[in-house]
Design an enzyme around this catalytic site. Structure first.
Site, PDB file in Angstrom:
ATOM      1  N   ASP A  65      28.854  -1.250 -26.741  1.00  0.00           N
ATOM      2  CA  ASP A  65      27.745  -0.548 -26.097  1.00  0.00           C
ATOM      3  C   ASP A  65      28.218  -0.145 -24.701  1.00  0.00           C
ATOM      4  O   ASP A  65      28.322  -0.963 -23.801  1.00  0.00           O
ATOM      5  CB  ASP A  65      26.531  -1.483 -26.015  1.00  0.00           C
ATOM      6  CG  ASP A  65      25.351  -0.856 -25.269  1.00  0.00           C
ATOM      7  OD1 ASP A  65      25.465   0.290 -24.802  1.00  0.00           O
ATOM      8  OD2 ASP A  65      24.312  -1.541 -25.168  1.00  0.00           O
ATOM      9  N   TRP A  73      21.110  -6.842 -22.432  1.00  0.00           N
ATOM     10  CA  TRP A  73      21.308  -5.829 -23.472  1.00  0.00           C
ATOM     11  C   TRP A  73      22.000  -6.402 -24.690  1.00  0.00           C
ATOM     12  O   TRP A  73      21.654  -6.045 -25.826  1.00  0.00           O
ATOM     13  CB  TRP A  73      22.035  -4.602 -22.919  1.00  0.00           C
ATOM     14  CG  TRP A  73      21.137  -3.800 -22.020  1.00  0.00           C
ATOM     15  CD1 TRP A  73      21.294  -3.581 -20.677  1.00  0.00           C
ATOM     16  CD2 TRP A  73      19.909  -3.151 -22.379  1.00  0.00           C
ATOM     17  NE1 TRP A  73      20.237  -2.837 -20.198  1.00  0.00           N
ATOM     18  CE2 TRP A  73      19.383  -2.558 -21.215  1.00  0.00           C
ATOM     19  CE3 TRP A  73      19.192  -3.014 -23.580  1.00  0.00           C
ATOM     20  CZ2 TRP A  73      18.174  -1.835 -21.203  1.00  0.00           C
ATOM     21  CZ3 TRP A  73      18.000  -2.294 -23.565  1.00  0.00           C
ATOM     22  CH2 TRP A  73      17.508  -1.722 -22.400  1.00  0.00           C
ATOM     23  N   LYS A  85      22.337   7.255 -18.480  1.00  0.00           N
ATOM     24  CA  LYS A  85      22.973   6.573 -17.358  1.00  0.00           C
ATOM     25  C   LYS A  85      24.061   7.465 -16.756  1.00  0.00           C
ATOM     26  O   LYS A  85      24.005   7.845 -15.607  1.00  0.00           O
ATOM     27  CB  LYS A  85      23.583   5.238 -17.788  1.00  0.00           C
ATOM     28  CG  LYS A  85      22.668   4.023 -18.012  1.00  0.00           C
ATOM     29  CD  LYS A  85      21.373   4.249 -18.659  1.00  0.00           C
ATOM     30  CE  LYS A  85      20.446   3.080 -18.804  1.00  0.00           C
ATOM     31  NZ  LYS A  85      20.626   2.222 -19.936  1.00  0.00           N
TER      32      LYS A  85
HETATM   33  C1  LIG Z   1      19.903   1.453 -20.988  1.00  0.00           C
HETATM   34  C2  LIG Z   1      20.716   0.618 -21.910  1.00  0.00           C
HETATM   35  C3  LIG Z   1      20.356   0.428 -23.259  1.00  0.00           C
HETATM   36  C4  LIG Z   1      19.076   0.973 -23.845  1.00  0.00           C
HETATM   37  O1  LIG Z   1      19.093   2.328 -23.959  1.00  0.00           O
HETATM   38  P1  LIG Z   1      17.865   3.100 -24.652  1.00  0.00           P
HETATM   39  O2  LIG Z   1      18.352   4.499 -24.613  1.00  0.00           O
HETATM   40  O3  LIG Z   1      16.662   2.856 -23.795  1.00  0.00           O
HETATM   41  O4  LIG Z   1      17.702   2.568 -26.009  1.00  0.00           O
HETATM   42  C5  LIG Z   1      21.185  -0.327 -24.053  1.00  0.00           C
HETATM   43  N1  LIG Z   1      22.316  -0.863 -23.579  1.00  0.00           N
HETATM   44  C6  LIG Z   1      22.690  -0.704 -22.292  1.00  0.00           C
HETATM   45  C7  LIG Z   1      23.960  -1.330 -21.823  1.00  0.00           C
HETATM   46  C8  LIG Z   1      21.906   0.038 -21.424  1.00  0.00           C
HETATM   47  O5  LIG Z   1      22.285   0.197 -20.149  1.00  0.00           O
END
Ligand SMILES: *Cc1c(COP(=O)(O)O)cnc(C)c1O
Length: 360
Positions: free
Chosen positions: A172, A102, A196
Site C-alpha cells: 500500500d 492503515w 495523497k
Molecule cells: C489514505 C490512505 C488509505 C485510504 O485511502 P482511501 O482512498 O480513503 O480508501 C489507505 N492506506 C493509506 C496508507 C493511506 O494513506
C-alpha cells in the site's frame, strides 16, 4: 485570495501549475468547446489523455511491460478487500505486517475474505517502531505478503523493500508513491489512492504483475476482477475521467521537474529539515524510531498539549493550513508530499521557532 501552504494529509496539496492548467482548460478543453468532464471516456481525445497518463507513469516509475497499470475507483480501502479476492484462493494463507492504522484496516478487510497470518505487529511500541525482520513469522507458501509502505497517520515509513523470499510483495503506497525512485520489479503489486501524492480523490492506481492476475479471481463478478479491468484498459465501466486527467497533468509536472530522482532528493531534504527542527528543541517531539521516520507525513507533539489549540490557530493565521494531527494520535502532523515546496518547510520551521520563543 492568496494560496496557503497546505499540509493536509489527504486529499492534499496539488501543484499550482497543474491547477492553473486545469483552470485554463476547464470550459474549453483542447478547443472542443467542452470540459474534459463532459466528453465520453471512449472518445478519441480522452483515450489519448488516458494512454498518455499511463505511459508517463510507466516512464516515471520504470514499470515493465509484464505489469498491468490500472486506473480504478473505490480508494485504497477497496483494494484491501480486492487484493485477497484476486491474488489468493480459498484455503490459502496471506501474510500481513501490521505497522499502524492503515495496515490494521487492511488486516480487517483481508480477514473478511481469507485466513490472514500477522507476521509481526508493532503494537508493543504503539506503532512508533517496526518489529525487526528476524522476528517475523512468515508463511512459506503464502499467496502474498502485504504491508503498508508509509503509515500516513503514525508517520512510519519502511524505507527498504522487505525480503520475504519468493512470496510476492504487495504494498500500500497511498502516501509514498512517486515520492522517490523505487524498484517496481521487487513487487507483485503496488497500489495507491490518488489523493495523497497523485491527484484528486476518486482514483486508485494499481500496478500488478500480469502473471498474478492471469487467472485470479475466478468466480468473482467481472467488475471486481483485476484481469477484467486490465483487458478493458480500466474501462470496464466509466472511469473517474477528471481525476485521471488531473493525474496525467501531475505525472507531466513531475517529469518536467526532474522525475522521481529529483522528487526523492527534495523530499529527503524537506523531511530532514523538519525533523532537525523537531529534534533540536525540547518544545517539540516526534516519537518514531529514526530509521522508520516518514519522508511524507511528520507527526509532532508539543511538550505542553494545552498549547495545541493556540498553535493551530496561529499557524493557520500565518498561512500554514491543516497541521492538526490525526484524532487517534493528537498533536500536529505536517504532510509534505511532492506538491509541498521547500518554502513551506521554511515557513513552518520559522513559525515553530517563533511559537516556541513566545510560548516556551
Ligand atoms: C489514505 C490512505 C488509505 C485510504 O485511502 P482511501 O482512498 O480513503 O480508501 C489507505 N492506506 C493509506 C496508507 C493511506 O494513506
Amino acid at each position: 485570495m492568496a494560496r496557503v501552504f497546505n499540509f493536509s494529509a489527504g486529499p492534499a496539496a496539488l501543484p499550482l501549475e497543474v491547477l492553473e492548467t486545469a483552470k485554463a482548460e476547464l470550459t474549453d478543453w483542447q478547443g472542443s468547446g467542452m470540459s474534459v468532464m463532459e466528453v465520453s471516456h471512449r472518445s478519441k481525445p480522452f483515450v489519448a489523455v488516458a494512454e498518455q497518463a499511463e505511459a508517463d507513469l510507466r516512464e516515471l516509475m520504470g514499470i515493465a511491460d509484464d505489469y498491468a497499470v490500472l486506473f480504478l475507483q473505490g480508494g485504497a480501502t477497496q483494494q484491501f478487500a480486492l487484493i485477497p479476492m484476486n491474488l489468493s484462493t480459498e484455503g490459502q494463507t496471506v501474510d500481513q505486517l501490521v505497522t499502524g492504522s492503515w495496515s490494521k484496516k487492511a488486516l480487517k478487510q483481508g480477514q473478511a475474505v481469507r485466513n490472514v497470518n500477522v507476521v509481526a505487529d508493532g503494537g508493543e511500541s504503539n506503532y512508533t517502531d517496526v518489529p525487526g525482520r528476524d522476528s517475523w513469522s512468515l508463511t512459506a507458501d503464502a499467496a502474498y505478503f502485504h504491508y503498508c509502505g508509509n503509515e500516513t497517520i503514525g508517520g512510519v515509513e519502511i524505507h527498504e523493500v522487505p525480503d520475504v523470499g519468493n512470496v510476492p510483495v504487495v504494498c500500500d503506497m497511498s502516501s509514498t508513491i512517486l515520492s522517490r525512485p523505487i524498484d517496481v520489479s521487487r513487487f507483485g503489486m503496488i497500489y495507491a489512492g490518488a489523493q495523497k501524492n497523485i491527484g484528486p480523490a476518486g482514483l486508485t492506481i494499481v500496478i500488478v504483475r500480469k502473471d498474478l492476475i492471469a487467472d485470479g479471481g475466478a468466480g468473482l463478478p467481472d467488475i471486481l476482477r483485476y484481469s477484467t479491468q486490465a483487458d478493458a484498459g480500466s474501462m470496464s465501466n466509466t472511469p473517474p475521467t477528471f481525476a485521471w486527467y488531473i493525474a496525467g497533468l501531475v505525472f507531466d509536472w513531475i517529469k518536467r521537474n526532474g522525475g522521481l530522482q529529483a522528487m526523492g532528493e527534495l523530499n529527503k531534504a524537506k523531511a530532514d529539515k523538519l525533523y532537525a527542527a523537531v529534534d533540536g528543541s525540547d518544545f517539540y517531539a516526534n516519537p518514531v524510531t529514526p530509521a522508520y521516520r516518514s519522508w511524507m507525513n511528520i507527526p509532532f507533539t508539543l511538550a505542553n498539549p494545552e498549547l495545541d489549540a493556540l498553535f493551530l490557530e496561529q499557524s493557520a493565521a500565518a498561512g500554514l493550513a491543516n497541521l492538526k494531527g490525526h484524532r487517534s494520535v493528537g498533536g500536529m502532523r505536517a504532510s509534505i508530499y511532492n506538491a509541498v515546496p521547500m518554502d513551506a518547510i521554511d515557513a513552518l520551521v520559522s513559525f515553530m521557532q517563533e511559537f516556541e520563543r513566545t510560548n516556551g
